[in-house]
Design an enzyme around this catalytic site. Sequence first.
Site, PDB file in Angstrom:
ATOM      1  N   ASP A 184      -1.004   4.442   3.423  1.00  0.00           N
ATOM      2  CA  ASP A 184      -1.670   3.668   4.472  1.00  0.00           C
ATOM      3  C   ASP A 184      -1.725   2.218   3.990  1.00  0.00           C
ATOM      4  O   ASP A 184      -2.400   1.903   3.014  1.00  0.00           O
ATOM      5  CB  ASP A 184      -3.074   4.241   4.716  1.00  0.00           C
ATOM      6  CG  ASP A 184      -3.796   3.567   5.885  1.00  0.00           C
ATOM      7  OD1 ASP A 184      -3.557   2.375   6.131  1.00  0.00           O
ATOM      8  OD2 ASP A 184      -4.620   4.241   6.530  1.00  0.00           O
ATOM      9  N   LYS A 209      -5.628  -3.435  13.667  1.00  0.00           N
ATOM     10  CA  LYS A 209      -6.234  -4.455  12.818  1.00  0.00           C
ATOM     11  C   LYS A 209      -5.405  -5.747  12.900  1.00  0.00           C
ATOM     12  O   LYS A 209      -5.436  -6.407  13.904  1.00  0.00           O
ATOM     13  CB  LYS A 209      -6.361  -3.929  11.389  1.00  0.00           C
ATOM     14  CG  LYS A 209      -6.929  -2.485  11.304  1.00  0.00           C
ATOM     15  CD  LYS A 209      -8.391  -2.412  11.678  1.00  0.00           C
ATOM     16  CE  LYS A 209      -8.949  -1.001  11.873  1.00  0.00           C
ATOM     17  NZ  LYS A 209      -8.686  -0.023  10.847  1.00  0.00           N
TER      18      LYS A 209
END
Length: 391
Positions: A184, A209
């Site tokens: 990730d 994000k």
Amino acid sequence: MHDHDDAANLKPATRLIRSGRNPELTGPFVNPPVVHASTVLFEDVAAMRPGGQRYVYGRRGTPTSEALEDALADLEGAAGVVLCPSGLSAVATALMSVLSAGDHLLVADNVYGPGRHAATGVLARFGVEATFFDPMDLDALPGLFTERTRAVYVESPGSLTFEMTDIPHVVAIAHARGAKVVADNTWATPLLYRPLDAGVDLAVVAGTKYLAGHSDVMIGTVAANAETWAALHATHEELGLCVGPDDIYLTLRGLRTMAVRLPRHEETALKLARHLEARPEVERVLYPALPEDPGHALWRRDMSGASGLFGVVMRGWSAARTTAFLNALRLFGLGYSWGGFESLAIPAGLQRSVMAPPPPAALIRLHAGLEDAEDLIADLDQAFTVAAATV
Ligand SMILES: *Cc1c(COP(=O)(O)O)cnc(C)c1O
């Protein structure tokens, strides 16, 4: 892929501006069309056979989705990229691409909380067994592999506590034992770190994000190396995942300015971190860009910059004092997610199985947005004053 061919020796910031454009499909416009599609019409029945036509159904790809996939594949150095409806669905899709019933999965103890639950929830129900490991103790990692271990899932720096993991070392351990590595990479984004270059098989980003960057989109991406691309592509397709064209468009639009936004997030985060470190109430700031952070050497070795998300451990604070501090903040919003233009704060809801975390009651997470750093520092200082008045 007209614009791709000459891209090889351009710097990442330049490539971010040009990648994903395909004038053959989208004409002379700088931005791709936002194609809203379910049905795609065919010329005749012959065109409906496999390979007969480039676009066959909305879920299977449009000029809009291809533009973002191509731009990300270029940035990631990937054989291919798939788009998922959230970062969490991208984590689950990546894991499901390389795991089957009866397999064993090793999960770093500091991965994103809901990612843990995907491993111990739906994956467990489908016959995958997960074991958590301490990513700071890689000497112990080989001993945790079983005959059935097929994947290792890591995140660096880790969620909420920001420990750097030696990803190339994890890759060496995993590949020597026939296991894939899923990383990730939401914190760094592929602009600051390219996991596939380090040997990672599947690199996940919560595009919600920094890729989208404006707190208005949910999207996730998975980038695959050549060996893992077919499995990822098939799993993504069989699960029926796709993203709405407006959200894809907004993410591509966000991507174009990411190389400008990230250095500003980093600069402000560093100013806030240094100010916080100097406050007597602060025990420790958890941010690998700080020279005194235990992960700093790895961060310097592997990443070309830092993003704006970090942790703060308050010295002996009760949950009540931490709550008073957070409630007193005016410019930092209280809210989940991060990577948008605005500053945010949350109390850290830590989940750990094998690592020893800092005291959760005294841990907060801050996101440095694009406001003026001096205003943010003044906001933190007035919140310290309010917190001091709380038992
Ligand atoms: C936010 C986040 C996710 C999940 O992304 P969503 O788009 O909110 O589903 C995954 N990993 C990390 C590290 C995150 O911070």
